[in-house]
Design an enzyme around this catalytic site. Structure first.
Site, PDB file in Angstrom:
ATOM      1  N   PRO A 240       0.730   0.461   0.867  1.00 23.83           N
ATOM      2  CA  PRO A 240      -0.671   0.171   1.203  1.00 23.83           C
ATOM      3  C   PRO A 240      -1.518   0.270  -0.065  1.00 23.83           C
ATOM      4  O   PRO A 240      -1.496   1.304  -0.740  1.00 23.83           O
ATOM      5  CB  PRO A 240      -1.033   1.263   2.216  1.00 23.83           C
ATOM      6  CG  PRO A 240      -0.026   2.345   2.013  1.00 23.83           C
ATOM      7  CD  PRO A 240       1.210   1.708   1.480  1.00 23.83           C
ATOM      8  N   LEU A 241      -2.224  -0.794  -0.404  1.00 24.82           N
ATOM      9  CA  LEU A 241      -2.937  -0.873  -1.683  1.00 24.82           C
ATOM     10  C   LEU A 241      -4.414  -1.152  -1.430  1.00 24.82           C
ATOM     11  O   LEU A 241      -4.775  -2.204  -0.906  1.00 24.82           O
ATOM     12  CB  LEU A 241      -2.341  -1.987  -2.555  1.00 24.82           C
ATOM     13  CG  LEU A 241      -0.856  -1.826  -2.911  1.00 24.82           C
ATOM     14  CD1 LEU A 241      -0.251  -3.152  -3.309  1.00 24.82           C
ATOM     15  CD2 LEU A 241      -0.705  -0.803  -4.024  1.00 24.82           C
ATOM     16  N   THR A 242      -5.269  -0.217  -1.794  1.00 27.90           N
ATOM     17  CA  THR A 242      -6.699  -0.380  -1.565  1.00 27.90           C
ATOM     18  C   THR A 242      -7.247  -1.581  -2.339  1.00 27.90           C
ATOM     19  O   THR A 242      -6.948  -1.759  -3.512  1.00 27.90           O
ATOM     20  CB  THR A 242      -7.459   0.900  -1.982  1.00 27.90           C
ATOM     21  OG1 THR A 242      -6.907   2.010  -1.266  1.00 27.90           O
ATOM     22  CG2 THR A 242      -8.936   0.780  -1.673  1.00 27.90           C
ATOM     23  N   CYS A 325      -4.369   9.832  -1.470  1.00 34.45           N
ATOM     24  CA  CYS A 325      -5.522   9.259  -2.171  1.00 34.45           C
ATOM     25  C   CYS A 325      -6.144  10.295  -3.113  1.00 34.45           C
ATOM     26  O   CYS A 325      -6.553  11.373  -2.676  1.00 34.45           O
ATOM     27  CB  CYS A 325      -6.570   8.776  -1.178  1.00 34.45           C
ATOM     28  SG  CYS A 325      -8.010   8.025  -1.988  1.00 34.45           S
ATOM     29  N   LYS A 364       2.387   9.361   3.982  1.00 31.67           N
ATOM     30  CA  LYS A 364       2.585   9.079   2.552  1.00 31.67           C
ATOM     31  C   LYS A 364       1.897  10.180   1.762  1.00 31.67           C
ATOM     32  O   LYS A 364       0.698  10.427   1.930  1.00 31.67           O
ATOM     33  CB  LYS A 364       2.007   7.711   2.164  1.00 31.67           C
ATOM     34  CG  LYS A 364       2.281   7.337   0.707  1.00 31.67           C
ATOM     35  CD  LYS A 364       1.965   5.856   0.452  1.00 31.67           C
ATOM     36  CE  LYS A 364       2.436   5.442  -0.942  1.00 31.67           C
ATOM     37  NZ  LYS A 364       1.489   5.722  -1.993  1.00 31.67           N
ATOM     38  N   ASN A 426       8.686   6.362  -4.019  1.00 38.97           N
ATOM     39  CA  ASN A 426       7.657   5.443  -4.510  1.00 38.97           C
ATOM     40  C   ASN A 426       7.252   5.820  -5.941  1.00 38.97           C
ATOM     41  O   ASN A 426       7.040   6.982  -6.239  1.00 38.97           O
ATOM     42  CB  ASN A 426       6.446   5.507  -3.570  1.00 38.97           C
ATOM     43  CG  ASN A 426       5.246   4.722  -4.074  1.00 38.97           C
ATOM     44  OD1 ASN A 426       4.136   5.223  -4.067  1.00 38.97           O
ATOM     45  ND2 ASN A 426       5.455   3.505  -4.516  1.00 38.97           N
ATOM     46  N   ASP A 428       6.748   3.455 -10.005  1.00 34.64           N
ATOM     47  CA  ASP A 428       7.260   2.876 -11.257  1.00 34.64           C
ATOM     48  C   ASP A 428       8.413   1.888 -11.093  1.00 34.64           C
ATOM     49  O   ASP A 428       9.223   1.731 -12.006  1.00 34.64           O
ATOM     50  CB  ASP A 428       7.683   3.981 -12.230  1.00 34.64           C
ATOM     51  CG  ASP A 428       6.535   4.879 -12.651  1.00 34.64           C
ATOM     52  OD1 ASP A 428       5.379   4.500 -12.376  1.00 34.64           O
ATOM     53  OD2 ASP A 428       6.774   5.945 -13.236  1.00 34.64           O
ATOM     54  N   ARG A 452       2.351  -0.974  -7.480  1.00 33.60           N
ATOM     55  CA  ARG A 452       1.892  -1.720  -8.669  1.00 33.60           C
ATOM     56  C   ARG A 452       2.897  -2.770  -9.109  1.00 33.60           C
ATOM     57  O   ARG A 452       2.504  -3.832  -9.614  1.00 33.60           O
ATOM     58  CB  ARG A 452       1.630  -0.743  -9.819  1.00 33.60           C
ATOM     59  CG  ARG A 452       0.363   0.071  -9.673  1.00 33.60           C
ATOM     60  CD  ARG A 452       0.140   0.939 -10.900  1.00 33.60           C
ATOM     61  NE  ARG A 452       1.244   1.854 -11.123  1.00 33.60           N
ATOM     62  CZ  ARG A 452       1.477   2.483 -12.271  1.00 33.60           C
ATOM     63  NH1 ARG A 452       0.702   2.275 -13.319  1.00 33.60           N
ATOM     64  NH2 ARG A 452       2.493   3.322 -12.385  1.00 33.60           N
TER      65      ARG A 452
END
Length: 581
Positions: A240-242, A325, A364, A426, A428, A452
């Protein structure tokens, strides 16, 4: 000898005489004052004051909305949707409507069209934006009425493409606080009561043998449900990516092989208020076959209510709690990574949610809050006992943000203490080599989540599944951007507001995409996620443009797809370095 943190580029592509110049169009007002010594007319609004001795880092804390417009220059939606077999209404049904109602008046201020072919009309046989569409030529009559291709409309039903749209009556009940949450309220009281009983038992356990921890069977008497099962084993999970993990981006990742997708972090309080932009975060494209929603909150009441609401009203396969977060504002409120230090509250949240839901609850988390104090390994067994179905561990602490490499040794330690709870790793992953190394070093993992890495190269899922590197050409990468733009126009609209929203999210994504270094330019592939290259040129002009770290060049790319930016357009990149050319 290779330099730490520097990505080696083949010598013929390295540019040694590049001079960096600052583009003041992409610098905050406060910074312009510092640089030029001239006071700006428009100081940054609502921008937090910096503590003494702190450096200015962020740029976009007070950015303007790209899609601002004046209602008196926009056409009423009732007019834009008039089809060629209908007549324009003489009056608007809304007495106080501030929008224009004559096509000729609107055309005086409408920006020039961007192109002749409207993606929405070509795909679905209709475009709801009519004359206001920036690609209106082929689907608007001379009078300004909307054409319809009924054959395409029947073949591809637009309403079935995007799921999880909240019905207006449900939105109104949330906004007026009339939605029935008695089940969630009852569950929280029940869980709190059980926790108190458990504490009392612990006080007397020296003399009395207790029956053990409260189990799901004890709690679930209130609500007996069969849990939906999801096979997470060996699946590629899109993080999930803001902001950048929007629906059009997730569609791109699905096409390249992502198995599981999750919406952007949504704030529980905003969902319960029926806020439109927050509910947009839980929308799901029909191609997302396994899809979850990530929630952020700071107390059991809003978490439980959201669990009941989402499980009842929308089509979602799992709900994820955000314990990672790192944003200061979120942390200070006790949400995100702040929940890691409020474990009594967290217990009530998870126990209440998991027994209200018919779908799995996942979590997460980061390794901990502070650099040298990992706590995830102590928290995960508790999450398992409280009812979580899966935990994803991001191998960095809150304090580290993204400044250190992900700690896969510690992720393995977490996986070893979690059994039989599935653990996803999760951090790299930017190539198949990184993926293989992670799986080999941590065989206990159920799967890998990619964040990313997918933003930098969304085809990473294909590379992992086919176990090889792809040297994607600049034209192929540009085609991906075209596809994203089309998906954006479908999602946010093809009128001026929709175009500028699409541009905004495209620019946000380009701030990651430029970090990709083509395989053919690397001296020793694959690229590592935390290595940065010297300034370099590509194998052609487009590849060079796509490699630029400058926000002004990202805007040039957006103009190649969405036409010239408006006169009032401003874009502040998240990092000051991207204001340099």
């Amino acid at each position: 000898m290779s330099q730490i943190g520097v990505c080696k580029i083949k010598e013929q592509f390295v540019v040694t005489d590049h001079e960096r110049t600052l583009d003041l169009n992409h610098v905050s007002a406060k910074d312009i004052e510092k640089i030029t010594g001239v006071e700006c007319d428009e100081p940054d609004a609502k921008k937090p004051k910096l503590e003494e001795g702190k450096k200015l880092k962020g740029q976009n804390k007070a950015r303007k909305n790209f899609a601002q417009y004046n209602p008196s220059e926009a056409l009423c939606s009732k007019i834009t949707r008039i089809t060629e077999d209908e007549e324009f209404p003489e009056t608007c049904q809304f007495e106080k409507c501030k929008f224009l109602h004559k096509v000729e008046d609107y055309l005086k201020t409408k920006p020039n069209d961007i192109g002749d072919d409207c993606y929405n009309f070509e795909t679905f046989g209709q475009c709801n934006f009519g004359i206001t569409c920036r690609f209106a030529k082929k689907h608007v009559t001379v009078e300004g009425k909307n054409k319809i291709d009924r054959g395409k409309m029947e073949a591809v039903k637009k309403d079935e493409q995007v799921l999880n749209v909240l019905h207006s009556e449900k939105r109104f009940s949330l906004q007026r606080k009339k939605y029935d949450f008695h089940l969630a309220d009852k569950m929280i009281k029940h869980v709190d009561g059980l926790r108190k009983e458990e504490k009392e038992k612990k006080v007397d356990e020296k003399s009395v043998q207790t029956s053990g921890a409260v189990t799901d069977e004890d709690i679930v008497k209130l609500l007996k449900r069969e849990k939906k099962k999801i096979d997470f084993k060996d699946k590629l999970f899109l993080s999930p990516l803001t902001t950048v993990g929007n629906l059009p981006f997730r569609r791109i990742c699905k096409e390249y092989g992502a198995d599981i997708t999750c919406g952007e972090m949504a704030m529980c309080s905003k969902l319960l208020q029926g806020t439109t932009h927050e509910w947009a975060l839980v929308k799901r494209h029909h191609t997302e076959d396994v899809f979850g929603v990530q929630l952020c909150g700071n107390n059991p009441h809003i978490f439980a209510k959201c669990a009941q609401l989402l499980d009842t009203e929308i089509n979602v396969d799992f709900i994820d709690i955000n314990l990672g977060c790192p944003i200061d504002m979120v942390y200070r409120e006790g949400s995100g990574s702040g929940l890691m230090r409020r474990q009594n509250v967290l217990e009530t949240c998870i126990r209440s949610m998991t027994n209200l839901m018919s779908i799995p609850l996942t979590v997460k988390t980061r390794t901990g809050i502070y650099n040298n104090t990992n706590i995830a390994h102590t928290l995960i067994p508790k999450l398992r006992d409280w009812g979580a179905s899966l935990v994803t561990v991001h191998g960095r602490s809150r304090e580290q943000r993204y400044t250190r490499s992900s700690d896969w040794e510690y992720i393995r330690e977490c996986a070893q203490v979690a059994s039989p709870l599935p653990i996803i790793g999760n951090g790299d992953i930017l190539s198949y080599e990184d993926y293989a190394r992670a799986r080999e070093s941590c065989p206990e993992l159920y799967g890998v989540m990619i964040g990313r890495g997918a933003l930098i190269k969304p085809w990473i899922f294909t590379e992992i599944k086919e176990q090889k590197l792809y040297d994607i050409s600049s034209s192929e990468r540009f085609d991906i951007l075209k596809k994203f733009t089309n998906y954006g126009l479908e999602n946010w609209g093809s009128d001026n507001k929709g175009v500028e929203n699409t541009r905004r999210f495209l620019l946000e994504w380009l701030s990651f995409l430029y970090r990709y270094i083509p395989i053919g330019l690397l001296e020793s592939p694959p690229q590592k996620i935390n290595e940065r290259p010297p300034y370099y040129k590509g194998r052609n002009d487009l590849e060079t443009l796509m490699a630029s770290p400058s926000a002004s060049d990202w805007i040039k790319i957006s103009e190649m797809l969405l036409g010239p930016v408006p006169d009032t357009f401003t874009f502040l990149p998240k990092h000051k370095a991207n204001a340099y050319r």
